[in-house]
Design a protein around this motif. Structure first.
Motif, PDB file in Angstrom:
ATOM      1  N   GLU A 144       4.412 -51.076  27.537  1.00 56.25           N
ATOM      2  CA  GLU A 144       3.409 -51.318  28.575  1.00 56.25           C
ATOM      3  C   GLU A 144       2.006 -51.320  27.987  1.00 56.25           C
ATOM      4  O   GLU A 144       1.774 -50.821  26.898  1.00 56.25           O
ATOM      5  CB  GLU A 144       3.471 -50.221  29.651  1.00 56.25           C
ATOM      6  CG  GLU A 144       4.791 -50.102  30.364  1.00 56.25           C
ATOM      7  CD  GLU A 144       5.637 -48.976  29.789  1.00 56.25           C
ATOM      8  OE1 GLU A 144       5.679 -48.874  28.539  1.00 56.25           O
ATOM      9  OE2 GLU A 144       6.261 -48.238  30.565  1.00 56.25           O
ATOM     10  N   GLU A 145       1.100 -51.873  28.760  1.00 55.92           N
ATOM     11  CA  GLU A 145      -0.324 -51.820  28.456  1.00 55.92           C
ATOM     12  C   GLU A 145      -0.735 -50.346  28.364  1.00 55.92           C
ATOM     13  O   GLU A 145      -0.672 -49.625  29.344  1.00 55.92           O
ATOM     14  CB  GLU A 145      -1.046 -52.499  29.625  1.00 55.92           C
ATOM     15  CG  GLU A 145      -2.528 -52.429  29.580  1.00 55.92           C
ATOM     16  CD  GLU A 145      -3.052 -53.061  28.322  1.00 55.92           C
ATOM     17  OE1 GLU A 145      -2.789 -54.231  28.115  1.00 55.92           O
ATOM     18  OE2 GLU A 145      -3.720 -52.342  27.552  1.00 55.92           O
ATOM     19  N   SER A 146      -1.131 -49.884  27.191  1.00 50.94           N
ATOM     20  CA  SER A 146      -1.305 -48.439  27.042  1.00 50.94           C
ATOM     21  C   SER A 146      -2.645 -48.039  26.437  1.00 50.94           C
ATOM     22  O   SER A 146      -2.846 -46.888  26.098  1.00 50.94           O
ATOM     23  CB  SER A 146      -0.173 -47.867  26.190  1.00 50.94           C
ATOM     24  OG  SER A 146      -0.329 -48.288  24.855  1.00 50.94           O
ATOM     25  N   THR A 147      -3.571 -49.008  26.279  1.00 49.96           N
ATOM     26  CA  THR A 147      -4.888 -48.606  25.773  1.00 49.96           C
ATOM     27  C   THR A 147      -5.640 -47.877  26.884  1.00 49.96           C
ATOM     28  O   THR A 147      -5.406 -48.124  28.063  1.00 49.96           O
ATOM     29  CB  THR A 147      -5.704 -49.829  25.346  1.00 49.96           C
ATOM     30  OG1 THR A 147      -5.688 -50.768  26.416  1.00 49.96           O
ATOM     31  CG2 THR A 147      -5.131 -50.467  24.109  1.00 49.96           C
TER      32      THR A 147
END
Lengths: 252, 287, 265
Positions: free
Chosen positions: B103-106
């Motif tokens: 997943e988008e994790s930034t």
């Protein structure tokens, strides 16, 4: 497994609450907490019975409920048409919607001395404050309800060649009703809180002055009991309003 | 290691090189309790990964790949069996394991360099030093010049590279990735694959990659573990004997095509089981 | 907002003028009506004083040192209330938002006690904290606790789970998780909760001051009422409303997305 999931939190909540009361009871009894400023919870419980039996709670409740209802009717009677007006005239809406929102965040109750000058120490002062406190959410939610109607429904109406009034009566209004009810619920709750608060502040009316009277008699358990009673009545009122809203609201 | 022996019978030879295993997954089982009864997500799986080796785990959706990822990463604990990294048992997130998520994790509230410096900040490294080290890894993933930007200003592929740099800055012994490029288009994915190969070469990084993409697995791996669909078991290992250093150009070679076909052959059966399963579940829900 | 650009494509820059015009017209109409009412004497002169009287009172109010001393007293009480009540609420909100079980056990109490009229607790607060500023601060703290705690709990649950997993995978300690992941990730609901909490704490403090106090803006309001100095009361209410809206707008600006500020480098 599932039953546990459902009841365990509720049990913990209630248990925690009871445990807290028991702890206070013990701390007061052993003298860690000063019994003159915090009465024994058991004494408050006894006083609650006394307050309900001796202080004319029913007529007081009816008076407060009547004032809240009057304010609620005024809120609906003024707020919904105002919302419709703002929806109908977009320019007016764009000019004033932010004002209404800002008004909702302002400390409106604080103008109660103004109404004291106009209406004196009477129910009218209380109803007036309740009304203006309840108005903003009703206006904003009515507006939101009408602007949130799905465009496809409006096009359906147009395809049947409905007149403006028919369009409003058969499509716009029914589609907006759930949101308007949500606004009315908020408005009614705001009105009720402010009614009780102003009753207490000007020492006039139903439930609010009850607290004043008992605290002026230095009846500690009685004061606590009266506050608990008023809080209980408010919570029951919220629950009732929520229930009624869910019941009236068409399935969406 | 008995479970591993059984797996090794299915394939001719352990991977080249004689370095000792840095990651060892030993006969691990993971069961979940659900309202419909227990579900076995991972069933007696074993896997040894040597220093510098790139291993991919491939399987159809719902085969328990992500569970395996969370087990190795220490975010879940196994019901049975044992996982160890460099001889230490994994009992929670381990300092030797760095994870990159699907997943988008930034962190949207941190700039690129602040994102990459996160793990160093958690370890208490001073500001000047951690930013300098962060910049090194930002350059490594090819994002020089974007240090002060915020994730919302970057493309999906760039954000995923930020996440990778953030994990590399942790300097893990094992880089553990869960379909890090799944949300990207095929061309970006191939190019990022080159980047990963280059970095792995440069750091002699040990990598375990969880994926469902056959091309990606063949392009990057030394060894591929094919998982069965429900319960997740080891179907077999495939050794990829393509020359290193590699680039995405290898995708066009005959050998590459041969490996893809071989793996699909094994995977097709499992994937169709999965598809059939999902159809029956949808059918059941419809009723 | 975006759609109006399409509709007014032919005459850009004309519509905002119309909005301003309507606003000006409404304000002018209200002022004129007010003034006519004041001159006609249909209502008591006291209730609707002429505009010039209010303007004079406003200038006098803003010029008096007394006003600033009272303003400071109220703001100080509100600030302490917000720090104490909001701080406790932040903690409770994080605990309840972080655990589904505790949330389901205790949040209903917050949810239903939240909107009850807090001012009725004032007699108890006087007993506990005396008739001075302490009881006003307590009123403010009690009032703002509920909305802040609820919005923090809701915000906590809205954090993408992946960001929590990232924090865990880097072995962040519990304290680091709170300061480096939870709080930044829920900045918007937290700031919104505190914005709401500020308004409610201010109401709690000022109402308590109107009931029993010898300083603060609430005290000034009630003093003007007792003197029947209506122009001064209107002036004071105008100033209080303006201040609360200003504070509201100021806190709202804190939620502006970080990237835009960062882009200035």
């Amino acid at each position: 497994m599932r039953a546990f999931d459902r009841f365990a939190p509720a049990a913990l909540g209630l248990g925690g609450f009871i445990l807290f009361l028991v702890a206070v009871e013990i701390l007061v009894r052993v003298g860690v907490i000063n019994g003159y400023i915090v009465p024994l919870p058991s004494a408050v419980l006894v006083a609650l019975g006394r307050v309900v039996a001796e202080e004319g709670v029913l007529p007081r409740f009816l008076l407060t409920a009547g004032e809240s209802l009057a304010a609620g009717l005024l809120v609906a009677g003024i707020g919904i048409p105002t919302g419709i007006l703002l929806f109908r005239f977009n320019l007016l809406r764009r000019a004033t919607e932010n004002w209404v929102a800002a008004f909702a965040a302002a400390p409106i109750v604080l103008v109660y001395p103004l109404f004291l000058v106009i209406f004196g120490r009477s129910s009218w002062t209380i109803i007036a404050i309740g009304t203006i406190a309840g108005l903003p959410p009703v206006v904003l939610k009515t507006l939101e309800g009408f602007s949130g109607v799905r465009p496809v429904l409006i096009r359906v109406g147009e395809s049947f060649n409905l007149t403006g009034w028919q369009q409003f009566r058969t499509i716009l209004f029914p589609a907006a009703v759930p949101t308007i009810f949500a606004g009315l619920r908020l408005g009614l709750i705001f009105a009720m809180i402010n009614v009780v608060g102003v009753e207490f502040l000007i020492n006039f009316g139903g439930l609010g002055p009850l607290i004043n009277e008992l605290s002026e008699r230095y009846d500690m358990p009685g004061t606590y009991a009266a506050i608990c009673f008023v809080v209980l009545v408010s919570v029951l009122f919220f629950l009732a309003v929520e229930r009624v809203e869910r019941w009236l609201r068409p399935a969406s | 290691m008995s479970g591993n022996q059984a797996n090794l019978k299915l394939q001719p030879e352990p991977a080249a090189g004689t370095a000792p295993a840095i990651l060892s997954v030993d006969d691990v089982v993971k069961r979940f309790e659900t309202p419909d009864g227990p579900v076995v997500a991972v069933d007696h799986m074993s896997l040894d990964v040597r220093q510098g080796e790139f291993v991919s785990v491939i399987g159809p959706s719902g085969c328990g790949k992500s569970t395996l990822f969370n087990l190795i990463g220490g975010l879940l604990s196994p019901t049975e069996g044992r996982i160890s990294i460099a001889g230490e048992e994994v009992r929670g997130p381990h300092p030797s394991i760095g994870m990159v998520f699907q997943e988008e994790s930034t962190f949207p509230w941190r700039s690129v360099e602040e994102n990459v410096a996160f793990s160093l900040e958690v370890q208490g490294v001073g500001k000047a030093e951690r930013l300098e080290r962060a910049r090194h890894f930002i350059a490594m993933v090819g994002l020089r010049g974007f240090e002060r930007r915020y994730p919302t200003e970057l493309s999906g592929g760039m954000r995923q590279r930020v996440a990778m740099a953030r994990t590399l800055a942790f300097e893990p012994k094992l880089l553990l990735m869960d379909e890090p490029f799944a949300a990207l288009d095929e061309q970006t994915r191939l190019l990022l694959g080159d980047k990963v190969l280059q970095i792995q070469q440069e750091l002699n990084q040990t990598v375990v990659l969880i994926t469902h993409n056959i091309t990606e697995a063949v392009q990057l791996s030394d060894r591929i573990l094919i998982m069965t669909y429900r319960p997740g078991r080891t179907k077999r290992f495939v050794e990829i004997k393509l020359p290193r250093p590699r680039t995405s150009e290898i995708v066009g070679s005959d050998a590459f095509g041969h490996y893809v076909a071989e793996i699909w052959n094994d995977l097709r059966e499992e994937a169709s089981k999965g598809m059939h399963d999902q159809e029956t579940m949808a059918e059941r829900r419809r009723r | 907002m975006a759609t109006t650009g399409v509709v007014t494509g032919a005459a850009p820059g004309w519509r905002p003028d119309a909005v301003t015009l309507v606003r000006a017209a409404i304000i002018a109409a209200v002022l004129i009506l007010w003034q006519l009412l004041a001159i006609s004497g249909l209502l008591y002169q006291d209730v609707v004083p002429p505009l010039q009287a209010i303007a004079v009172a406003l200038i006098r109010l803003l010029g008096s040192g007394d006003f600033y001393a009272n303003l400071w007293a109220s703001l100080y009480e509100t600030a302490v209330a917000l720090v104490v009540g909001g701080g406790a609420a932040l903690f409770v909100g994080i605990v309840l938002g972080g655990s589904r079980f505790l949330g389901r056990a205790f949040e209903p109490y917050l949810y239903y006690l939240g909107p009850t009229p807090k001012i009725i607790f004032f007699p108890i607060m006087i007993m506990w904290f005396g008739v001075g500023p302490g009881s006003k601060m307590a009123m403010g703290a009690l009032s703002c606790f509920f909305p802040v705690a609820l919005s923090v709990a809701v915000g906590m649950r809205a954090i993408p789970p992946i960001l929590i997993r990232v924090g865990q995978s880097f072995r962040a300690s519990q304290a680091q998780m709170v300061t480096k992941v939870y709080l930044p990730a829920m900045r918007e609901p937290v700031v919104n909760g505190f914005r709401l909490g500020f308004g409610i704490a201010l109401i709690g403090v000022l109402l308590a001051e109107t009931k029993l106090s010898n300083q603060g803006l609430g005290f000034l309001v009630i003093q003007n009422y007792q003197r029947f100095d209506m122009p001064a009361m209107y002036a004071l209410i105008i100033v209080i409303f303006a201040l609360s809206m200003l504070a509201n707008a100021g806190i709202s600006r804190l939620t502006a997305p970080r990237s835009r500020r960062g882009g200035a480098h």
